[in-house]
Design a protein around this motif. Structure first.
Motif, PDB file in Angstrom:
ATOM      1  N   LEU A 550       0.838  -1.196   0.000  1.00  0.00           N
ATOM      2  CA  LEU A 550       0.000   0.000   0.000  1.00  0.00           C
ATOM      3  C   LEU A 550       0.875   1.250   0.000  1.00  0.00           C
ATOM      4  N   GLU A 551       0.475   2.218  -0.791  1.00  0.00           N
ATOM      5  CA  GLU A 551       1.066   3.551  -0.706  1.00  0.00           C
ATOM      6  C   GLU A 551       0.095   4.434   0.076  1.00  0.00           C
ATOM      7  N   ALA A 552       0.628   5.289   0.928  1.00  0.00           N
ATOM      8  CA  ALA A 552      -0.217   6.106   1.794  1.00  0.00           C
ATOM      9  C   ALA A 552      -1.049   7.090   0.978  1.00  0.00           C
ATOM     10  N   LEU A 553      -2.306   7.231   1.353  1.00  0.00           N
ATOM     11  CA  LEU A 553      -3.170   8.239   0.752  1.00  0.00           C
ATOM     12  C   LEU A 553      -2.679   9.630   1.130  1.00  0.00           C
ATOM     13  N   VAL A 554      -2.265   9.781   2.385  1.00  0.00           N
ATOM     14  CA  VAL A 554      -1.686  11.025   2.902  1.00  0.00           C
ATOM     15  C   VAL A 554      -0.513  10.645   3.769  1.00  0.00           C
ATOM     16  N   CYS A 555       0.585  11.383   3.656  1.00  0.00           N
ATOM     17  CA  CYS A 555       1.747  11.172   4.523  1.00  0.00           C
ATOM     18  C   CYS A 555       2.385  12.529   4.762  1.00  0.00           C
ATOM     19  N   LYS A 556       2.097  13.144   5.913  1.00  0.00           N
ATOM     20  CA  LYS A 556       2.511  14.517   6.179  1.00  0.00           C
ATOM     21  C   LYS A 556       3.191  14.646   7.529  1.00  0.00           C
ATOM     22  N   LYS A 557       4.207  15.474   7.564  1.00  0.00           N
ATOM     23  CA  LYS A 557       4.892  15.795   8.815  1.00  0.00           C
ATOM     24  C   LYS A 557       4.041  16.814   9.571  1.00  0.00           C
ATOM     25  N   VAL A 558       3.554  16.428  10.746  1.00  0.00           N
ATOM     26  CA  VAL A 558       2.619  17.288  11.470  1.00  0.00           C
ATOM     27  C   VAL A 558       3.103  17.651  12.873  1.00  0.00           C
ATOM     28  N   ALA A 559       4.339  17.300  13.215  1.00  0.00           N
ATOM     29  CA  ALA A 559       4.859  17.618  14.547  1.00  0.00           C
ATOM     30  C   ALA A 559       6.378  17.704  14.505  1.00  0.00           C
ATOM     31  N   HIS A 560       6.941  18.347  15.534  1.00  0.00           N
ATOM     32  CA  HIS A 560       8.396  18.434  15.647  1.00  0.00           C
ATOM     33  C   HIS A 560       8.979  17.212  16.345  1.00  0.00           C
ATOM     34  N   GLU A 561       8.197  16.625  17.247  1.00  0.00           N
ATOM     35  CA  GLU A 561       8.651  15.445  17.977  1.00  0.00           C
ATOM     36  C   GLU A 561       7.834  14.232  17.549  1.00  0.00           C
ATOM     37  N   ARG A 562       8.316  13.053  17.883  1.00  0.00           N
ATOM     38  CA  ARG A 562       7.672  11.826  17.431  1.00  0.00           C
ATOM     39  C   ARG A 562       6.210  11.781  17.873  1.00  0.00           C
ATOM     40  N   LEU A 563       5.375  11.282  17.007  1.00  0.00           N
ATOM     41  CA  LEU A 563       3.945  11.191  17.274  1.00  0.00           C
ATOM     42  C   LEU A 563       3.635   9.926  18.069  1.00  0.00           C
ATOM     43  N   THR A 564       2.745  10.061  19.037  1.00  0.00           N
ATOM     44  CA  THR A 564       2.507   8.962  19.971  1.00  0.00           C
ATOM     45  C   THR A 564       1.042   8.565  20.101  1.00  0.00           C
ATOM     46  N   SER A 565       0.120   9.322  19.489  1.00  0.00           N
ATOM     47  CA  SER A 565      -1.301   8.986  19.584  1.00  0.00           C
ATOM     48  C   SER A 565      -2.038   9.494  18.354  1.00  0.00           C
ATOM     49  N   ILE A 566      -3.083   8.765  17.966  1.00  0.00           N
ATOM     50  CA  ILE A 566      -4.016   9.223  16.947  1.00  0.00           C
ATOM     51  C   ILE A 566      -5.386   8.653  17.285  1.00  0.00           C
ATOM     52  N   VAL A 567      -6.399   9.537  17.295  1.00  0.00           N
ATOM     53  CA  VAL A 567      -7.766   9.151  17.617  1.00  0.00           C
ATOM     54  C   VAL A 567      -8.675   9.758  16.554  1.00  0.00           C
ATOM     55  N   PHE A 568      -9.528   8.936  15.958  1.00  0.00           N
ATOM     56  CA  PHE A 568     -10.482   9.416  14.957  1.00  0.00           C
ATOM     57  C   PHE A 568     -11.825   9.673  15.623  1.00  0.00           C
ATOM     58  N   ARG A 569     -12.299  10.911  15.474  1.00  0.00           N
ATOM     59  CA  ARG A 569     -13.583  11.309  16.023  1.00  0.00           C
ATOM     60  C   ARG A 569     -14.497  11.788  14.906  1.00  0.00           C
TER      61      ARG A 569
END
Length: 597
Positions: A550-569
């Motif tokens: 799979l190739e990502a539909l979206v792949c974007k840098k959204v933070a300066h430090e490593r990302l640790t959580s994602i929640v879909f609401r």
């Protein structure tokens, strides 16, 4: 994919990104963090985790948000995308000494406007139960570290239970607790209860029932995360030994395994219908595993470092019934907890035989009453105490799944899994499964059939191997066109991914097979590696060229430090980074985009 107007350089932090459904925008006023911002110095701190619960108090902001930062734990009223966050008025704030919070979980089964139970795990192994609203309840488990001395890696209430919860540790062990029972003043003595390939289960050998009720020993390394299936009957466990193990939680039987391509598995998540499990980890890949067919369906390549969290977005999954296909809406999602009353309750050796809750005929009878079928894209609310059948006659199934991942590379990736991908049989070369460009109008292979298990129950029949080339069911052309429209399996239309900067750890996928063989001869732990190599090239761990990529539909840098959580609401996506910042990304249509197109 259509051009996205994000502005700035290639490595700039993105404040918005586009998908087929529209534009997602970062809401600066909806940022949650420590009230007093200080210079970031959290390399040694545990990952920042995020938990939500709806207290249903009748207000316009019924949700409560919990997140940990270093030694601190915060609970806020979450105001969503339309109201600014008020960091000066936390519902609860706690600062700990000697130990740091690592994870937490609200009990949705007992929540009320006046009370909500919150579990918190810590680096030294303790577990705390608090009520951030009442502030009257405060219990400690494993306080003297007599049960386990390693950090708590994951903690969750057992679905539908008012008093039982499950805790995993860095020791590779999980424990079942009852919040109403004591832990004892001496180290627990265990006796064997059940054993299988790669796992053992024990109970406490005591005259009176005490915590822990059960002790699970799984794999050869830390347990990094676990997740219950949507029907609450199955438990997926991701381990540092690179194995995904799926158990029938009630009978405590191992029903499926998968092996990572390389390194440990760090995260795991179920699809909303329970048919697929997505994992991520140290191989920088997201891997989709079919629960019914017991095989790896595909791998996703987009991250440049470890994948920390994976999660399904139920609000953008495509659902079909007998008549049409449509995206899931809030009206079709049942967010009420399932009534899962056949969980193991008895732990003491003197009571186990009469519990009829682990592999007994009583459990089999109760399980047969429920199919775990997802109705209209929602989790079926199955009451095992009721004999009435509340299911509707309409058969629904998912044809396109959206899931997201975040990782050490500070990038947010969105992925889409379609029938064209899950239909690919094992041992098909990757080049033969590449689809045409969906953005440029290139040809996409039309689907002639649904998956073999499209109309099957989500969580039944999993001890029986489903054949990948079994009988199929024809679908109308209208459904086919909708399904293929959202296909994202394409390397050609994501050429920019080839220009990504070098992997942070200088570790290429192409060389990993040879590295694994080298490790096999050099490591002192010959037996575990030898066992894992037995799975290489099998449906549990296929070679890279054997499954679609799979190739990502979206792949974007959204933070300066490593990302640790994602929640879909429903109205937004919530992400958190190690810096202690919790961001809200408004979904298309949930706000006015201030002229940004």
């Amino acid at each position: 994919m259509a051009a996205q107007s994000e502005g700035g350089g290639k490595d700039d932090i993105k404040t918005h990104f586009g998908t087929r459904e529209g534009l997602y925008k970062l809401m600066p006023l909806s940022e949650y963090s420590k009230p007093t911002r200080v210079a970031y110095n959290g390399q040694a701190n545990p990952p920042v985790k995020v938990s939500f619960v709806n207290v249903d108090d009748g207000s316009s902001s019924p949700d409560r948000l919990c997140f940990n930062v270093g030694r601190e734990l915060y609970v806020y009223v979450y105001k969503g995308v339309r109201k600014a966050a008020d960091l000066t008025k936390p519902v609860d704030k706690r600062i700990y000494k000697g130990t740091l919070p690592t994870c937490h979980d609200f009990n949705a089964a007992t929540v009320s406007p006046d009370s909500v139970l919150l579990l918190v795990g810590f680096t030294a192994g303790q577990v705390q139960l608090i009520d951030p609203i009442k502030k009257e309840i405060c219990k400690l488990y494993n306080e003297e570290r007599l049960i386990d001395k390693t950090k708590v890696t994951c903690i969750k209430w057992i679905p539908g239970s008012h008093n039982q919860f499950l805790v995993s540790h860095g020791s590779g062990q999980m424990y079942v607790y009852n919040e109403e029972l004591p832990c004892g003043q001496t180290p627990p003595n265990y006796q064997p209860f059940k054993q299988g390939e790669g796992f053992s289960i024990f109970t406490c050998k005591t005259k009176s029932t005490r915590n822990p009720l059960y002790r699970w020993v799984i794999g050869t390394g830390a347990i990094n995360e676990f997740a219950f299936s949507p029907c609450s009957r199955y438990l997926a466990v991701a381990g540092q030994d690179g194995h995904l193990r799926v158990f029938n939680y009630n009978s405590m039987e191992l029903v499926g395994t998968m092996k990572s391509y390389f390194g440990g598995l760090l995260c795991v998540c179920w699809s909303p219908d329970g048919k697929y499990i997505v994992t991520g980890g140290e191989d920088d890949l997201v891997t989709v595993w079919s629960f019914h067919e017991k095989r790896v369906v595909c791998r996703g390549h987009g991250h440049k470092s470890w994948v920390n969290v994976v999660s399904f977005d139920i609000h953008t999954c495509l659902v079909c019934d007998d008549e049409n296909c449509e995206f899931i809406s809030k009206d079709s999602v049942d967010t009420s907890p399932s009534l899962h009353n056949n969980i193991p309750l008895q732990a003491n050796a003197n009571h186990v035989s009469s519990g009829d809750s682990v592999g007994s005929s009583g459990v089999k009878n109760r399980e047969s009453q429920s199919d775990c079928v997802q109705l209209n894209g929602s989790h079926a609310n199955t009451n095992h105490n009721s004999t009435s059948d509340t299911r509707t006659s309409t058969t629904v199934h998912y044809t396109t799944y959206r899931f997201g991942s975040v990782g050490q590379d500070t990038e947010l990736c969105l992925w889409e899994l379609t029938e064209d991908i899950v239909r690919q049989p094992l041992n098909k070369t990757r080049t033969s499964t590449s689809l045409g460009s969906h953005a440029s109008g290139g040809a996409v292979p039309r689907s002639n059939s649904l998956p073999n298990n499209s109309s099957k129950s989500n969580c039944v029949g999993n001890d029986v191997g489903f054949q990948a080339d079994g009988p199929t069911h024809s679908v109308p052309n209208t459904v086919v066109g909708t399904t293929t429209k959202f296909a994202t399996l394409s390397v050609a239309d994501r050429k920019e991914s080839q220009d990504k900067k070098e992997h942070k750890r200088n570790f290429s996928l192409a060389s990993r097979n040879s590295d694994r063989m080298g490790l096999l001869s050099k490591s002192n732990h010959i037996k575990p590696l030898d066992d894992s190599m037995k799975l290489y090239g099998t449906p549990a761990c296929p070679r890279l060229e054997e499954v679609p990529i799979l190739e990502a539909l979206v792949c974007k840098k959204v933070a300066h430090e490593r990302l640790t959580s994602i929640v879909f609401r429903e109205e937004c996506i919530v992400t958190a980074c190690q810096e202690g910042l919790v961001y809200t990304w408004a979904r298309p249509g949930s706000i006015v985009h201030d002229g940004i197109d």
